[in-house]
Write an enzyme that holds these catalytic residues in place. Structure first.
Site, PDB file in Angstrom:
ATOM      1  N   LYS A 211      -8.044   3.129  -0.363  1.00 15.01           N
ATOM      2  CA  LYS A 211      -8.028   4.579  -0.142  1.00 15.01           C
ATOM      3  C   LYS A 211      -8.441   5.302  -1.430  1.00 15.01           C
ATOM      4  O   LYS A 211      -9.305   6.158  -1.420  1.00 15.01           O
ATOM      5  CB  LYS A 211      -6.618   4.998   0.292  1.00 15.01           C
ATOM      6  CG  LYS A 211      -6.465   6.459   0.550  1.00 15.01           C
ATOM      7  CD  LYS A 211      -5.066   6.774   1.074  1.00 15.01           C
ATOM      8  CE  LYS A 211      -4.833   8.274   1.086  1.00 15.01           C
ATOM      9  NZ  LYS A 211      -3.516   8.635   1.577  1.00 15.01           N
ATOM     10  N   GLU A 217      -5.518  -4.130  -8.508  1.00 15.10           N
ATOM     11  CA  GLU A 217      -5.684  -5.448  -7.870  1.00 15.10           C
ATOM     12  C   GLU A 217      -7.005  -5.503  -7.103  1.00 15.10           C
ATOM     13  O   GLU A 217      -7.761  -6.478  -7.194  1.00 15.10           O
ATOM     14  CB  GLU A 217      -4.541  -5.718  -6.884  1.00 15.10           C
ATOM     15  CG  GLU A 217      -3.177  -5.946  -7.521  1.00 15.10           C
ATOM     16  CD  GLU A 217      -2.366  -4.661  -7.640  1.00 15.10           C
ATOM     17  OE1 GLU A 217      -2.968  -3.565  -7.685  1.00 15.10           O
ATOM     18  OE2 GLU A 217      -1.126  -4.765  -7.712  1.00 15.10           O
ATOM     19  N   GLY A 273      -1.577   5.261   3.332  1.00 15.33           N
ATOM     20  CA  GLY A 273      -2.042   3.868   3.245  1.00 15.33           C
ATOM     21  C   GLY A 273      -1.424   2.978   4.316  1.00 15.33           C
ATOM     22  O   GLY A 273      -2.108   2.225   5.008  1.00 15.33           O
ATOM     23  N   ARG A 274      -0.111   3.090   4.483  1.00 15.82           N
ATOM     24  CA  ARG A 274       0.577   2.192   5.428  1.00 15.82           C
ATOM     25  C   ARG A 274       0.422   2.654   6.875  1.00 15.82           C
ATOM     26  O   ARG A 274       0.955   2.028   7.782  1.00 15.82           O
ATOM     27  CB  ARG A 274       2.050   2.058   5.046  1.00 15.82           C
ATOM     28  CG  ARG A 274       2.773   3.373   4.850  1.00 15.82           C
ATOM     29  CD  ARG A 274       4.120   3.157   4.184  1.00 15.82           C
ATOM     30  NE  ARG A 274       4.798   4.409   3.860  1.00 15.82           N
ATOM     31  CZ  ARG A 274       4.595   5.118   2.753  1.00 15.82           C
ATOM     32  NH1 ARG A 274       3.711   4.709   1.864  1.00 15.82           N
ATOM     33  NH2 ARG A 274       5.276   6.223   2.527  1.00 15.82           N
ATOM     34  N   GLU A 359       8.438   1.021   2.503  1.00  9.55           N
ATOM     35  CA  GLU A 359       7.748   1.950   1.597  1.00  9.55           C
ATOM     36  C   GLU A 359       7.963   3.392   2.081  1.00  9.55           C
ATOM     37  O   GLU A 359       7.964   4.325   1.292  1.00  9.55           O
ATOM     38  CB  GLU A 359       6.253   1.615   1.504  1.00  9.55           C
ATOM     39  CG  GLU A 359       5.604   2.136   0.228  1.00  9.55           C
ATOM     40  CD  GLU A 359       4.166   1.680   0.024  1.00  9.55           C
ATOM     41  OE1 GLU A 359       3.301   2.078   0.816  1.00  9.55           O
ATOM     42  OE2 GLU A 359       3.898   0.921  -0.924  1.00  9.55           O
ATOM     43  N   HIS A 390      15.672 -22.424  13.505  1.00  4.76           N
ATOM     44  CA  HIS A 390      15.998 -23.642  12.766  1.00  4.76           C
ATOM     45  C   HIS A 390      16.090 -23.372  11.276  1.00  4.76           C
ATOM     46  O   HIS A 390      16.001 -24.296  10.466  1.00  4.76           O
ATOM     47  CB  HIS A 390      14.956 -24.722  13.064  1.00  4.76           C
ATOM     48  CG  HIS A 390      14.969 -25.105  14.506  1.00  4.76           C
ATOM     49  ND1 HIS A 390      15.810 -26.080  15.011  1.00  4.76           N
ATOM     50  CD2 HIS A 390      14.303 -24.598  15.568  1.00  4.76           C
ATOM     51  CE1 HIS A 390      15.625 -26.171  16.318  1.00  4.76           C
ATOM     52  NE2 HIS A 390      14.718 -25.271  16.681  1.00  4.76           N
ATOM     53  N   LYS A 514       3.409  -0.261 -12.149  1.00  3.10           N
ATOM     54  CA  LYS A 514       1.969  -0.225 -12.451  1.00  3.10           C
ATOM     55  C   LYS A 514       1.743   0.197 -13.898  1.00  3.10           C
ATOM     56  O   LYS A 514       0.952  -0.394 -14.622  1.00  3.10           O
ATOM     57  CB  LYS A 514       1.282   0.821 -11.558  1.00  3.10           C
ATOM     58  CG  LYS A 514       1.069   0.456 -10.125  1.00  3.10           C
ATOM     59  CD  LYS A 514       0.167   1.540  -9.502  1.00  3.10           C
ATOM     60  CE  LYS A 514       0.283   1.604  -8.003  1.00  3.10           C
ATOM     61  NZ  LYS A 514      -0.417   2.748  -7.420  1.00  3.10           N
TER      62      LYS A 514
HETATM   63  O1  F6P Z   1       1.628   0.065  -2.933  1.00  3.67           O
HETATM   64  C1  F6P Z   1       1.263   1.378  -3.146  1.00  3.67           C
HETATM   65  C2  F6P Z   1       0.044   1.748  -2.404  1.00  3.67           C
HETATM   66  O2  F6P Z   1      -0.276   3.033  -2.812  1.00  3.67           O
HETATM   67  C3  F6P Z   1       0.214   1.679  -0.879  1.00  3.67           C
HETATM   68  O3  F6P Z   1       0.833   2.776  -0.343  1.00  3.67           O
HETATM   69  C4  F6P Z   1      -1.202   1.515  -0.460  1.00  3.67           C
HETATM   70  O4  F6P Z   1      -1.280   1.093   0.859  1.00  3.67           O
HETATM   71  C5  F6P Z   1      -1.676   0.505  -1.462  1.00  3.67           C
HETATM   72  O5  F6P Z   1      -1.061   0.888  -2.668  1.00  3.67           O
HETATM   73  C6  F6P Z   1      -3.158   0.383  -1.639  1.00  3.67           C
HETATM   74  O6  F6P Z   1      -3.752   1.577  -2.091  1.00  3.67           O
HETATM   75  P1  F6P Z   1      -5.295   1.808  -1.991  1.00  3.67           P
HETATM   76  O7  F6P Z   1      -5.698   1.759  -0.572  1.00  3.67           O
HETATM   77  O8  F6P Z   1      -5.538   3.152  -2.606  1.00  3.67           O
HETATM   78  O9  F6P Z   1      -5.990   0.725  -2.772  1.00  3.67           O
END
Ligand code: F6P
Length: 552
Positions: A211, A217, A273-274, A359, A390, A514
């Site tokens: 987003k 990452e 995002g979620r 979240e 199990h 972060k």
């Molecule tokens: O973990 C935090 C967060 O902001 C989530 O809410 C989001 O889904 C994720 O990082 C990834 O963010 P982006 O889509 O901006 O890379």
């Protein structure tokens, strides 16, 4: 409802009435509740679209449900819901509208943000996605060397990974099996390595899902993927256009990375995002299942959106599920909630729900920034049955904790390959029904004794029961049913956040880690002038040990 003028939740008369009712109920016995009302198994059910929902095995009476609905009314759940659907900026700490429901609205709907109808833009992106998906599926989309794309690697994390990765597993039997889809999220290079090591780069397309397009990452993995591709293909920067597309709200950053913005699929800041996998973030999934199936899934979401928006409180499934969670979390002190799908295809479903729920509702200040003195979101966990039976079901059956659970199962399997596998389905579902029965009604010491069990073993073989469960049963796990299930949980989470008076749509809690990681990284590599002296003694010693092990 104006949050600022709101009475503290646990000082409302509705809360007090529930606390009193809880006290009067004592330790509710499901055997007794069923004996008192033998039709409970049919009366305490709801139907939403294709979902049959049984809530009879909950520690509630009609009076409990009435009082819970009164709490919902007093805390303005319906008003906040309507404000969300209208596009008002209910995510106050980020000053954003919360409009994932617009992502699945029909073409002729009108939903405005800042005076602009967002629905045409939603459908324009969906159409662009469909065109792209068809090109890849038909082999028309070729890579730098002219070979058609056969492998898609989605790089994203959190909401830009969990949704499409989960849905791809769920809908595997609807996917084009000639395509290989992989999901890379972890900044641990092992994730990317394992995803690409056996792929032909000439046939590989990377879908960079972010987003913000700044998530460390994702950008790190995307950069490594680009290096791998260009090195393996012995190609220049111009190869990127054929092998990379972006899903983002940030065109500037996408361009900066070197992806042609013509190959960018847009979404908007009002999609959390979620809550985003039915936006452009679902592109990899759409390639796998095709645009028609994707639209069926969106229709499933929309069906439950409409149910949530219009159904009366007594029949409103997300409202009910949200209220039941409040009942256990706030009046029984339950800390956890298990989601136990009896479908192998739902193996990533609970992991997806963890982000959605934890979240969203893992908050400890209210919408005004004041500390809450009531429990908020539970620990959500679970894996598919019967595997869990199990492993950890022992603790649910005979441990000391109260763990409400959702059981999700299907009447018919979606695979049709081996007749033997279809027969296995009855065995799977027999376990599904047996577990909620055992959890609810247990086994009394008298029943154990009647089986001739020696007295010293009676306590060990007794099941106290009264473990509450919701059963969700549908015919088949289709794209539409998946959409219905996800929307059901999205709105359940919404209901709870509204009652707890927290902002379910921000996620400030991910920030601190972060920032600290950015400060620590140069200490590990020895690059830059970070000051190890600023660290606490534990972290400093650990960093030191790491450096020694790395020979630095
Ligand atoms: O973990 C935090 C967060 O902001 C989530 O809410 C989001 O889904 C994720 O990082 C990834 O963010 P982006 O889509 O901006 O890379």
């Amino acid at each position: 409802m104006n949050a600022a003028s709101r009475t503290k939740l646990n000082q409302t008369p509705e809360w007090t009435a529930l606390a009193k009712h809880r006290e009067e109920l004592g330790a509710p016995q499901l055997r007794e509740l069923f004996a008192r009302r033998p039709d409970r198994g049919t009366a305490y059910t709801l139907r939403v679209g294709d979902l049959h929902l049984d809530y009879s095995k909950h520690l509630v009476t009609d009076e409990t449900l009435r009082l819970l609905r009164e709490l919902a009314a007093a805390t303005g759940v319906a008003e906040l819901r309507d404000a969300m659907f209208r596009g008002e900026k209910i995510n106050t700490t980020e000053d954003r509208a919360v409009l994932h429901t617009a992502l699945r609205a029909p073409r002729d709907a009108v939903i405005e943000v800042d005076g602009e109808n967002v629905v045409p833009a939603v459908h324009a992106v969906l159409d662009k996605m469909a065109g792209f998906a068809e090109k890849v599926r038909s082999g028309q989309w070729t890579g730098h060397t002219g070979k058609p794309v056969k492998n898609i690697v989605n790089i994203g994390i959190g909401g830009s990974d969990l949704g499409p990765a989960m849905a791809y597993e769920v809908l595997r039997s609807f996917t084009d099996r000639a395509l290989t889809l992989r999901f890379v999220s972890n900044v641990d290079g092992a994730d990317l390595h394992e995803a690409v090591r056996d792929l032909d780069p000439a046939e590989t397309l990377f879908v960079i899902a972010s987003k913000t397009f700044t998530t460390i990452e994702t950008i790190t993995n995307a950069t490594s993927a680009r290096d791998w591709l260009l090195t393996e293909l012995k190609a220049g920067q111009d190869a990127v256009a054929k092998h990379f597309v972006a899903l983002s709200t940030n065109a500037e950053k996408v361009e900066e990375f070197g992806i042609d913005t013509a190959n960018m699929f847009e979404f908007w800041d009002w999609v959390g995002g979620r809550y985003s996998y039915d936006s452009a973030i679902g592109l990899s999934l759409m390639v796998a299942i095709g645009p028609d199936r994707f639209r069926e899934m969106l229709d499933g979401f929309h069906l439950v959106d409409e149910h949530f928006r219009t159904a009366p409180a007594e029949e409103n499934a997300p409202l009910l599920l949200g209220l039941l969670g409040v009942w256990y979390g706030n009046f029984f002190d339950a800390q956890a909630h298990a989601v136990l799908p009896y479908s192998h295809y739902l193996s990533k479903f609970t992991a997806y729900l963890q982000q959605l729920d934890m979240e969203s509702n893992g908050k400890s200040v209210d919408r005004d920034g004041d500390p809450v003195d009531w429990q908020t979101g539970p620990v959500v966990w679970g894996t598919p049955g019967t595997n869990g039976q199990h492993a950890y079901y022992q603790l649910i059956h005979q441990g000391t904790k109260l763990i409400p659970a959702d059981f999700i199962g299907f009447a018919a399997p979606v695979h049709d390959l081996l007749p033997g596998l279809i027969a296995q389905h009855d065995l799977l579902m027999a376990n599904f029904f047996a577990q909620t029965q055992a959890l609810a009604f247990g086994k009394t010491p008298e029943e154990v004794r009647a089986e001739g069990v020696p007295e010293e073993l009676v306590p060990h073989k007794t099941f106290r029961g009264n473990h509450p469960t919701t059963t969700i049963l549908a015919d088949k796990l289709t794209p539409s049913v998946l959409g219905q299930l996800i929307a059901l949980y999205e709105h359940k989470v919404f209901v709870q956040g509204a009652i707890w008076n927290i902002d379910s749509f921000d996620q400030w809690g991910v920030e601190l880690g972060k920032v600290l990681a950015k400060k620590i990284e140069p200490l590990l590599t020895g690059d830059g002038g970070a000051d190890a002296g600023q660290l606490d003694s534990s972290t400093a010693a650990l960093v030191d040990a790491y450096r020694t092990l790395r020979g630095r």
